[in-house]
Design an enzyme around this catalytic site. Structure first.
Site, PDB file in Angstrom:
ATOM      1  N   LYS A 110       0.850  -1.195   0.000  1.00  0.00           N
ATOM      2  CA  LYS A 110       0.000   0.000   0.000  1.00  0.00           C
ATOM      3  C   LYS A 110       0.883   1.243   0.000  1.00  0.00           C
ATOM      4  O   LYS A 110       1.900   1.290   0.709  1.00  0.00           O
ATOM      5  CB  LYS A 110      -0.922   0.019   1.228  1.00  0.00           C
ATOM      6  N   GLU A 176      -9.405   7.618   3.557  1.00  0.00           N
ATOM      7  CA  GLU A 176      -9.253   7.947   4.979  1.00  0.00           C
ATOM      8  C   GLU A 176      -9.834   9.325   5.292  1.00  0.00           C
ATOM      9  O   GLU A 176      -9.458  10.329   4.676  1.00  0.00           O
ATOM     10  CB  GLU A 176      -7.758   7.885   5.394  1.00  0.00           C
TER      11      GLU A 176
HETATM   12  O1  KIV Z   1      -1.202   2.479   8.670  1.00  0.00           O
HETATM   13  C1  KIV Z   1      -2.357   2.055   8.746  1.00  0.00           C
HETATM   14  O2  KIV Z   1      -2.706   1.299   9.663  1.00  0.00           O
HETATM   15  C2  KIV Z   1      -3.297   2.456   7.697  1.00  0.00           C
HETATM   16  C3  KIV Z   1      -4.742   2.122   7.870  1.00  0.00           C
HETATM   17  C4  KIV Z   1      -5.336   2.730   9.050  1.00  0.00           C
HETATM   18  C5  KIV Z   1      -5.516   2.405   6.653  1.00  0.00           C
HETATM   19  O3  KIV Z   1      -2.897   3.032   6.751  1.00  0.00           O
END
Ligand code: KIV
Length: 258
Positions: A110, A176
């Site tokens: 991600k 978010e």
């Molecule tokens: O770092 C994280 O835990 C996240 C989520 C809250 C989406 O990016």
């Protein structure tokens, strides 16, 4: 495309997607029974290490926690956050994403951002690295955690970014702290799942930081619902242990070798 990823995408408009963060094996093995996707989030920087922001999290820390989480997952998709300053250009991102995939055996990575990192996302996808996008509030670069989508310019940028992430080949995206109506609009206009955190129930799925959900993390956010108060349960257990140790009741014969 990886079958697990395509099955995840197919759930859009059929069933809500359940996703959570995990930072270690034992927790991941519980979550795996209920989740479609488990994220090793760089939120571990603030939750576990008390860093001021996720910007201090290193690649090595993410890799070590992810190796632990991997051991707890049998069925859910496992995605790993690329930490700050590990994807400043496509070449750097590819090198680091490959390392994360190789060392942690995760299903994808991600990255936070829209337009600015589109070429990076395209490069990863071209190299068969599944990418989960992340738009709205971006903890790695935003100074405040104020929700987004009230101003017209924010609305337009988030809509544009969502379309760009889809076009670049991301398999889903986190929204978010995004205003309810905007989350609905984004979710309707992209063919990949949107996963909300502070972005209303108009998203295709939800994510929360696990420590927040169980009431272990003292920080309070409006969008977090505490489903348990584990802190109280832990306190009860530790207090009983302390009393028994002081009284010489633990360990009794049952827990000793004769
Ligand atoms: O770092 C994280 O835990 C996240 C989520 C809250 C989406 O990016």
């Amino acid at each position: 495309m990886n079958k697990k990823i395509s099955d995840f995408i197919k759930k859009k408009n059929k069933t809500k997607l359940v996703t959570l963060t995990a930072y270690s094996k034992n927790i991941a093995s519980i979550l795996d029974n209920y989740c479609d996707l488990i994220l090793v989030g760089d939120s571990l920087g603030s939750v576990l290490y008390n860093y001021k922001s996720t910007r201090e999290v290193t690649l090595n820390t993410m890799i070590e926690h992810s190796k632990s989480v991997r051991m707890g997952i049998k069925k859910s998709l496992m995605i790993v956050d690329m930490p700050h300053n590990t994807y400043r250009n496509p070449k750097e991102a590819l090198k680091n994403a490959k390392l994360i995939m190789k060392k942690t055996k995760c299903d994808g990575v991600k990255l936070e951002g829209g337009k600015k990192i589109i070429n990076t996302i395209k490069t990863l996808v071209k190299n068969n690295i599944p990418v989960m996008g992340h738009i709205g509030v971006l903890p790695q670069s935003d100074k405040t955690f104020k929700f987004k989508g009230k101003k017209q310019s924010e609305k337009e940028n988030i809509m544009k970014d969502a379309k760009l992430l889809e076009e670049a080949g991301s398999f889903c995206m986190v929204l978010e702290c995004v205003q309810t109506a905007l989350a609905k609009q984004v979710t309707k206009s992209v063919s990949i799942p949107t996963i909300g955190i502070g972005a209303s129930n108009n998203c295709d799925g939800q994510i929360l930081v696990f420590d927040d959900l169980i009431g272990l993390n003292p920080i309070k956010f409006r969008f977090v619902k505490k489903y348990a108060n584990i802190k109280t349960e832990i306190s009860k257990a530790v207090s009983k242990y302390a009393i028994e140790v002081k009284k010489g009741k633990f360990p009794s014969k049952k827990y000793s070798f004769n």
